[in-house]
Design an enzyme around this catalytic site. Structure first.
Site, PDB file in Angstrom:
ATOM      1  N   HIS A 125      -9.707   3.941   2.252  1.00  0.00           N
ATOM      2  CA  HIS A 125      -8.929   2.723   2.432  1.00  0.00           C
ATOM      3  C   HIS A 125      -8.326   2.553   3.823  1.00  0.00           C
ATOM      4  CE1 HIS A 125      -6.332  -0.611   1.391  1.00  0.00           C
ATOM      5  NE2 HIS A 125      -5.282   0.050   1.824  1.00  0.00           N
TER       6      HIS A 125
ATOM      7  N   ASP B  59      -5.630  -4.448   4.684  1.00  0.00           N
ATOM      8  CA  ASP B  59      -4.829  -4.364   3.469  1.00  0.00           C
ATOM      9  C   ASP B  59      -4.031  -5.674   3.346  1.00  0.00           C
ATOM     10  OD1 ASP B  59      -3.794  -2.301   1.285  1.00  0.00           O
ATOM     11  OD2 ASP B  59      -1.988  -3.135   2.187  1.00  0.00           O
TER      12      ASP B  59
END
Length: 330
Positions: A307, A105
């Site tokens: 994610h 991320d």
């Protein structure tokens, strides 16, 4: 903290940084694991255990603005120059010349910048979900605003009144209940393009503050990826610190873009890109074309993961990191 080594501290780049370290100190080059938003070094708990047991030295900091690490007041204190210099100072504190930087991320954006800004300190780079891209052709916030509208979370994060920070900060448990889940299904609208490293589909709901404000876990059919005890670690940390430190990273995206003018974006170290099949915000298609910027690049797809890849598929991510590290660095 469950499955974590003892918390240590380093004075680096004008702040005190909390970090965790495991594995043999004579192992070279060590792997530095850099988390994203809204996360902590704790997000790497599975990799810290697996890599250290495999004989690899591993270091995972709470980055600037997070967890046990200082949270300076000025927004400009969270630009990419500060974030990368923090990691250089951490290496200095530990007497390490070079490391392999692994980032997920927002941590991915930071680690891809390391070989551009501090090439003498970088042995290799691993991006998890986050691709390396060339400098955007225009201010990334304006591109995001044009593509996704005013309610896109990164655009909202620019609010000088810190309204998004207040929404998350007043609903900490709701925030982690909502975010830390497996996706309901594979996204059917992959990215058509990558804008400043954000490749989400225009049809994806990216109004995260409003989503959290209206969220009720009782009506969420998705599967949590955290145990109640693991979720409590995040809730306790962010209840204490708030969210402003991490959101300040986003408030520097225009500044980072401006200051990157003229910077050579070619990555000249061995690199690995780990992609998650079902990440709706950073889909595998966001990594298309990375080979043009990274001559020595391998790609690996983690199937059936959303994610939060290193927490959703910890065994697979750890195994790939160990395999690549041993094959490329001995």
């Amino acid at each position: 903290m469950m499955e974590m080594p003892p918390l240590q501290f380093a004075q680096t780049n004008g702040i005190r940084m909390g970090f965790y370290e495991a594995g043999p100190t004579n192992d070279k080059p060590p792997m530095v694991l850099c988390h994203g938003w809204p996360e902590l070094a704790f997000s790497w708990r599975h990799q810290i255990k697996a890599l250290s047991e495999a004989g690899i030295r591993v270091i995972a900091p709470d980055q600037r603005g997070y967890g046990a690490t200082d949270r300076p007041e000025p927004v400009e204190a969270y630009d990419i120059e500060h974030l990368t210099a923090d990691l250089v100072g951490l290496l200095d504190h530990l007497g390490i010349e070079k490391a392999i930087f692994v980032g997920h991320d927002w941590g991915g954006f930071v680690v891809w910048q390391m070989p551009l800004r501090h090439p003498g300190r970088v042995a290799g780079v691993v991006g998890i979900n986050t691709p390396h891209t060339n400098r955007a052709w225009a201010d990334p916030i304006e591109l995001l605003r044009k593509r996704f509208g005013e309610h896109m979370y990164i655009v909202q994060f620019q609010d000088p009144g810190h309204e998004p920070d207040k929404i998350f900060g007043s609903r900490v448990e709701q925030t982690f209940d909502a975010f830390m889940r497996k996706p309901a299904r594979r996204p059917d609208a992959p990215a058509e393009e990558v804008v400043a490293g954000v490749g989400a589909s225009p049809r994806l709901n990216l109004a995260f503050p409003q989503m959290i404000a209206n969220y009720d876990a009782r009506h969420d059919p998705r599967t949590p990826i955290l145990s109640p005890e693991e979720k409590q670690v995040f809730v306790d940390a962010f209840t204490r610190t708030g969210f402003t430190g991490g959101i300040n990273w986003y408030r520097n995206m225009s500044r980072n873009w401006q200051r990157a003018e003229g910077l050579d974006h070619i990555v000249r170290v061995p690199s690995l890109m780990i992609m998650a099949e079902n990440d709706a915000v950073l889909p595998p298609s966001a990594a298309d074309g990375m080979e043009k910027l990274i001559p020595d690049l391998e790609k690996y797809l983690v199937k059936d993961s959303g994610h939060w890849t290193q927490q959703e598929k910890p065994e697979e991510v750890s195994a790939k990191l160990i395999e690549w590290r041993r094959r490329r660095f001995g």
